[in-house]
Design an enzyme around this catalytic site. Structure first.
Site: not given
Ligand SMILES: [Zn+2]
Lengths: 377, 90
Positions: A328-329
């Site tokens: 997850i960015e």
């Protein structure tokens, strides 16, 4: 409220585990860091004696991405407080009922490892350090290693990737010491990487994984080396016939991009995308930020990353259950520049914490739903 | 040594901006979206080397700019110290 410093992240874990000993376990990771720090994780499970399907969450791998540990500490504090009180969890725009909190703690083991690279974080946060430091703090002559290029998956990128993709800088990895994406002297050469691998080995029932990074508002799933395809099983990372052919991505306009695509089982692809979309929608419900679900390679090509390594384990050993992994960015590119993009002002970070905590809770619920509804491969 | 956030545009159509930037040891930030080039972190020396190699370099900001304010956003001491003491005394 400011960002948690390195000491505070560890203290937070001790407070959570000390406050709720009946349903948490404080886990000490076996490998000390290069600067001799001890890393800890917390396992949440209503029945500590029995292993259930496991969610593994970790962060703080890249030093300058300050918000990851803060997100996972907040996740842990909210989940355990709700479990202890028998209540739900309320975030702006997103709630988990008390029944669903109980479903998570009775149906899953949730293992949270917020600070995988404390040495790097300390350096990035120190007035005399380097705010934009990314790697661990392995001393010279080798120097810092990018922990998320150090996993044993296509690690030897010069053998596995097309030299043209490498020469054009389209694959984010390096074998040059001192470079920010230096992959280390060997796969799993780094204690930080071995700690994550140890956590997965300790929990052979691991089914869902998130490695929390910043930035770009993305929910990435495998694969990271090349365009996914589901029609040519022979085109896969194990097949040496395709060495030196990987990494020419269609998005980079290569005429030879179609010569290789990484095989992804269509059922696995469906689950990866659908769980990712539930995470995306939960994130969006908090602040309206719509993250994009895509395969890792669509950001840029990589080798040696945590999600691909974790996902590859069932391919290499079909006796293992599939781990559905995500990178997850969180957060978006900010006009103030690179540093503020990697670690936004805390007032903004507080909003991001809420949205990503919602996404991770939803990931747990989506996993439970799938485990209950069908034989999740 | 001062470092800067820059945009690098390759001067050679056969070489990408990422390739040119990496050649001089500048750190490429692939996540920053810029048209026709890449964002990189580079020192004065690296900027000179890039220019000498025919690249166009746009210097956006000194990375030290705003750093004090950002570091002020990091906790001091241990906000959990009191809770830890209470747990130890239990
Ligand atoms: Zn990262």
């Amino acid at each position: 409220m400011p960002y948690l410093n390195v000491v505070e992240v560890e203290s937070a874990l001790q407070v959570v585990a000390g406050t709720h000993p009946e349903f948490t376990e404080l886990v000490t990771l076996p490998h000390r860091t290069w600067e001799n720090r001890v890393c800890r994780a917390v396992r949440v499970a209503s029945d500590l004696a029995t292993a259930r399907p496991t969610v593994v969450l970790f962060s703080g791998v890249h030093a300058r991405e300050w918000g990851g540990p803060d997100i996972l500490v907040s996740f842990l504090e909210r989940l355990t407080a709700a479990a202890a009180a028998g209540t739900g969890i309320s975030l702006p725009g997103y709630t988990v009922s008390a029944a669903d909190v109980e479903r998570i703690t009775t149906g899953l083991d949730v293992v949270v490892f917020p600070q995988a690279n404390p040495d790097g974080r300390a350096h990035s946060m120190h007035p005399d350090g380097d705010e934009l430091w990314r790697t661990n703090r392995r001393p010279l002559p080798v120097g810092g290693v990018d922990v998320n290029r150090n996993y044993d998956w296509l690690w030897d990128f010069r053998r596995h990737f097309d030299p043209r993709a490498l020469a054009r800088g389209e694959v984010s990895v390096s074998d040059v010491r001192g470079q920010d994406t230096y992959h280390g002297p060997g796969p799993f050469s780094e204690p930080e990487t071995r700690n994550v691998a140890w956590l997965l080995d300790r929990h052979p029932t691991a089914r869902f994984l998130a490695d929390v990074h910043s930035f770009s508002e993305l929910i990435l799933h495998p694969w990271g080396d090349d365009d996914n395809q589901s029609t040519e099983p022979a085109q896969n990372f194990r097949n040496p016939a395709f060495d030196r052919r990987r990494g020419l991505l269609a998005q980079n306009g290569h005429p030879d991009a179609r010569r290789y695509g990484e095989y992804l089982d269509p059922t696995h692809r469906r689950h990866l995308v659908e769980i990712g979309e539930r995470v995306r929608d939960a994130v969006a419900s908090v602040n309206g930020r719509r993250y994009t679900v895509q395969q890792g390679a669509q950001l840029y090509g990589t080798s040696g990353t945590s999600d691909d390594w974790a996902f590859a384990r069932h391919v290499l050993d079909p006796a293992r259950p599939v781990v559905y992994p995500y990178t997850i960015e969180f957060g978006r590119e900010r006009p103030e520049g690179v540093a503020a993009s990697f670690h936004p002002p805390y007032a903004e970070m507080a909003r991001i914490i809420d949205e990503v905590v919602a996404g991770l809770l939803e990931m747990s619920l989506a996993g439970l739903d799938r485990l209950a509804a069908e034989q999740l491969p | 040594m001062a470092r800067y956030q820059v945009t690098v545009v390759s001067g050679d159509p056969s070489r990408t901006a990422a390739e040119v930037a990496a050649d001089v040891g500048a750190e490429v930030i692939r996540k920053m979206r810029v048209a026709d080039g890449v964002t990189a972190l580079a020192t004065d020396e690296q900027i000179d080397a890039l220019t000498a190699a025919g690249a166009t370099v746009h210097r956006h900001r000194d990375l030290a700019e705003g750093r004090a304010e950002r570091l002020a956003d990091v906790g001091e001491g241990d906000r959990y110290a009191e809770a830890l003491r209470r747990l130890a005394g239990r």
